[in-house]
Design a protein around this motif. Structure first.
Motif, mmCIF file in Angstrom:
data_model
loop_
_atom_site.group_PDB
_atom_site.id
_atom_site.type_symbol
_atom_site.label_atom_id
_atom_site.label_comp_id
_atom_site.label_asym_id
_atom_site.label_seq_id
_atom_site.Cartn_x
_atom_site.Cartn_y
_atom_site.Cartn_z
ATOM 1 N N TYR A 102 0.846 -1.054 -0.021
ATOM 2 C CA TYR A 102 0.138 0.108 0.042
ATOM 3 C C TYR A 102 0.705 1.293 0.159
ATOM 4 C CZ TYR A 102 0.055 -2.328 4.741
ATOM 5 O OH TYR A 102 0.469 -3.033 5.714
ATOM 6 N N GLY A 155 12.810 -7.159 -0.367
ATOM 7 C CA GLY A 155 11.607 -7.058 -1.251
ATOM 8 C C GLY A 155 11.320 -5.670 -1.385
ATOM 9 N N LYS A 156 9.884 -5.155 -1.447
ATOM 10 C CA LYS A 156 9.529 -3.845 -1.806
ATOM 11 C C LYS A 156 10.045 -2.933 -0.995
ATOM 12 C CE LYS A 156 5.162 -5.721 -1.903
ATOM 13 N NZ LYS A 156 5.628 -6.887 -2.139
ATOM 14 N N ILE A 157 9.876 -3.222 0.391
ATOM 15 C CA ILE A 157 10.247 -2.285 1.380
ATOM 16 C C ILE A 157 11.695 -2.091 1.707
ATOM 17 C CG2 ILE A 157 10.055 -1.725 4.139
ATOM 18 C CD1 ILE A 157 7.317 -2.633 3.770
ATOM 19 N N ASP A 176 18.821 -12.419 2.126
ATOM 20 C CA ASP A 176 17.333 -12.621 1.615
ATOM 21 C C ASP A 176 17.588 -14.084 1.363
ATOM 22 O OD1 ASP A 176 14.813 -12.955 0.033
ATOM 23 O OD2 ASP A 176 14.873 -10.762 0.318
ATOM 24 N N TYR A 178 15.734 -15.341 -1.033
ATOM 25 C CA TYR A 178 15.581 -15.444 -2.384
ATOM 26 C C TYR A 178 16.341 -14.202 -2.770
ATOM 27 C CZ TYR A 178 11.863 -18.596 -0.542
ATOM 28 O OH TYR A 178 11.239 -19.558 -0.124
ATOM 29 N N HIS A 203 13.331 -6.373 7.248
ATOM 30 C CA HIS A 203 12.296 -6.171 6.022
ATOM 31 C C HIS A 203 11.800 -7.445 5.437
ATOM 32 C CE1 HIS A 203 12.536 -1.796 6.556
ATOM 33 N NE2 HIS A 203 13.981 -2.071 6.647
ATOM 34 N N PRO A 205 9.449 -11.356 5.923
ATOM 35 C CA PRO A 205 8.099 -11.269 6.675
ATOM 36 C C PRO A 205 8.455 -12.558 7.865
ATOM 37 C CG PRO A 205 8.372 -12.867 4.668
ATOM 38 C CD PRO A 205 9.387 -11.840 4.574
ATOM 39 N N THR A 210 11.979 -17.326 10.093
ATOM 40 C CA THR A 210 12.657 -16.152 10.280
ATOM 41 C C THR A 210 12.193 -15.672 11.753
ATOM 42 O OG1 THR A 210 10.539 -14.964 9.516
ATOM 43 C CG2 THR A 210 12.464 -14.993 8.207
ATOM 44 N N THR A 231 10.590 -2.818 11.639
ATOM 45 C CA THR A 231 9.239 -2.423 11.190
ATOM 46 C C THR A 231 8.546 -3.422 10.668
ATOM 47 O OG1 THR A 231 10.061 -1.861 9.197
ATOM 48 C CG2 THR A 231 9.938 0.023 10.955
ATOM 49 N N SER A 232 9.159 -4.814 10.740
ATOM 50 C CA SER A 232 8.538 -5.831 10.092
ATOM 51 C C SER A 232 7.417 -6.544 11.065
ATOM 52 C CB SER A 232 9.376 -6.707 9.482
ATOM 53 O OG SER A 232 9.902 -6.468 8.116
ATOM 54 N N ARG A 233 7.923 -7.646 11.796
ATOM 55 C CA ARG A 233 7.087 -8.045 12.849
ATOM 56 C C ARG A 233 7.745 -8.346 14.029
ATOM 57 N NH1 ARG A 233 3.598 -6.479 9.988
ATOM 58 N NH2 ARG A 233 2.111 -7.558 8.976
ATOM 59 N N ASP A 257 8.920 -0.756 15.457
ATOM 60 C CA ASP A 257 7.484 -0.248 15.542
ATOM 61 C C ASP A 257 6.768 -1.512 15.645
ATOM 62 O OD1 ASP A 257 5.548 1.473 14.159
ATOM 63 O OD2 ASP A 257 5.381 0.153 12.599
ATOM 64 N N HIS A 294 3.228 0.105 15.682
ATOM 65 C CA HIS A 294 2.732 -0.374 14.343
ATOM 66 C C HIS A 294 2.127 0.887 13.591
ATOM 67 C CE1 HIS A 294 2.216 -4.419 12.560
ATOM 68 N NE2 HIS A 294 2.245 -3.596 11.507
ATOM 69 N N PHE A 297 3.328 2.071 8.547
ATOM 70 C CA PHE A 297 2.365 2.165 7.157
ATOM 71 C C PHE A 297 1.474 3.515 7.257
ATOM 72 C CE2 PHE A 297 -2.145 1.844 8.728
ATOM 73 C CZ PHE A 297 -1.820 1.589 10.040
#
Ligand code: NAI
Length: 345
Positions: A102, A155-157, A176, A178, A203, A205, A210, A231-233, A257, A294, A297
């Motif tokens: 998003y 990835g994206k972030i 990573d 991958y 960054h 998941p 992980t 800022t992930s989980r 976060d 959190h 975003f």
């Protein structure tokens, strides 16, 4: 015109209502519910055609059983991460849709905000100057220029975070599972990343692999000036090990976060009650820890995208179209798959 489809919208905050009402244009009847989804609250979705949930709603097996019992066939996550969903329980019973991106900029930029707050101690400076204390002793930081950023998950972030770090003149190394081909990213193994980085930002998941990827063994390898940003989980970091590392000064600070046990507290006001979580209280008491609840975003652009894409996912589901944002468990491969175009059965 047929009857409007009903969405049971769990864990509603005022801003959810503002943005979903603005983008719904009357096409769904949205039942805004304050409670989080759990096996106990699932019954509140009675009569709905879909449920909409966020990061701290609990779509565990019991919740999914209860929703299926009400005849609900689709869960629309209004977030990217989905570690709160039991996909094995959902398989062939209830479709799970998400918003894959998003605003990766919102999250990457917030990670940098946390980093520079911890590094330059602006949270402490803010309190001092408000009290007319203009003493700067103890507030020294480090230049980012010339330092090494270690990024886990490209990835994206992660990639936007990398670009920003390069803008600061930092060297970037990354890990990573991958690695992205031809990306110009300097991939290293985790051990090297922990040993060589001055700042480490997570960054990737949250998965079985992980969970607690940053633990006591990892902190032992880190530089003393290292700052860790998450800022992930929350469960990517073993919080007790983080507390030890901070107390023993194995690292210099943390910007968080997310927190392992955030579901009980985040997005709520506990200022009058206090918190029955000593680990969280100890973390918050450390001057070199900056925590946000959190909110990485939380930008106007992201909220617009969340509302638009969540509602589009539901439109596609009810129209029987391809579900490009579906996440599901495949038994043959024993893994969770994202975004594979598949016709609704
Ligand atoms: P993405 O799917 O674009 O990138 C994730 C990257 O992690 C991929 O490159 C993937 O290969 C990598 N990865 C997967 N398993 C790994 C492993 N075992 N070890 C190392 N890397 C691994 O995801 P995106 O959009 O960049 O989001 C990253 C995370 O950010 C999400 O999973 C979510 O938890 C979190 N997030 C947090 C938000 C917040 O407000 N704090 C908002 C949005 C996302």
């Amino acid at each position: 015109m047929g009857e409007l489809k009903r969405i049971a919208f769990f864990d509603t905050r005022p801003y959810d209502r503002t943005y979903f009402d603005a983008f719904n244009n009357g096409r769904y009847e949205i039942d805004y519910i304050e409670s989080k989804l759990s096996s106990k609250t699932a019954a509140l979705a009675k009569g709905a055609d879909a449920v909409c949930i966020f990061v701290n709603d609990n779509a565990c097996k019991d919740s999914i059983d209860a929703l299926c019992g009400l005849g609900i066939k689709v869960i629309a996550l209004r977030c990217a991460g989905y570690s709160n969903v039991d996909f094995k329980a959902a398989r062939h019973r209830i479709s799970v849709l998400r918003v894959p991106a998003y605003s990766p900029y919102a999250v990457a930029e917030h990670a940098i905000a946390l980093l520079q707050t911890v590094n330059r101690k602006t949270h402490r400076a803010y309190n001092r100057t408000r009290d007319y204390n203009f003493n700067i002793s103890g507030l020294e930081g480090q230049d980012l220029h010339g330092k090494t950023a270690g990024v886990i998950g490209t990835g994206k972030i992660g990639r936007i975070f990398i670009d920003i770090c390069r803008g600061f003149g930092m060297k970037v190394i990354a890990y990573d599972l991958y690695p992205a081909k031809d990306s110009g990213i300097d991939y290293v193994d985790l051990d090297t990343l922990f040993r060589e980085s001055d700042i480490i930002s997570l960054h990737c998941p949250l998965t079985k692999e992980t969970e607690h990827i940053v633990n006591a063994a990892a902190f032992d390898k880190m530089k003393k000036n290292a700052i860790i940003i998450n800022t992930s989980r929350g469960a990517l970091i073993d919080t007790i090990d983080l507390l030890d590392a901070l107390t023993l000064k194995k690292i210099s600070g943390a910007g968080l976060d997310v927190y392992e046990e955030e579901a009980s507290f985040f997005f709520q006001d506990y200022s009058d009650k206090g918190i029955p979580d000593d680990i969280l209280a100890l973390l918050l008491a450390k001057p070199n820890v900056v925590m946000t609840s959190h909110q990485a975003f939380f930008t106007k652009e992201a909220l617009e995208n969340i509302a638009t894409i969540t509602l589009q996912n539901l439109d596609d589901y009810f129209a029987g179209k391809e579900l490009i944002n579906e996440v599901r468990y495949t038994k043959t491969e024993d893994r969770i798959m994202e975004g594979l175009p598949r016709k609704k059965s």
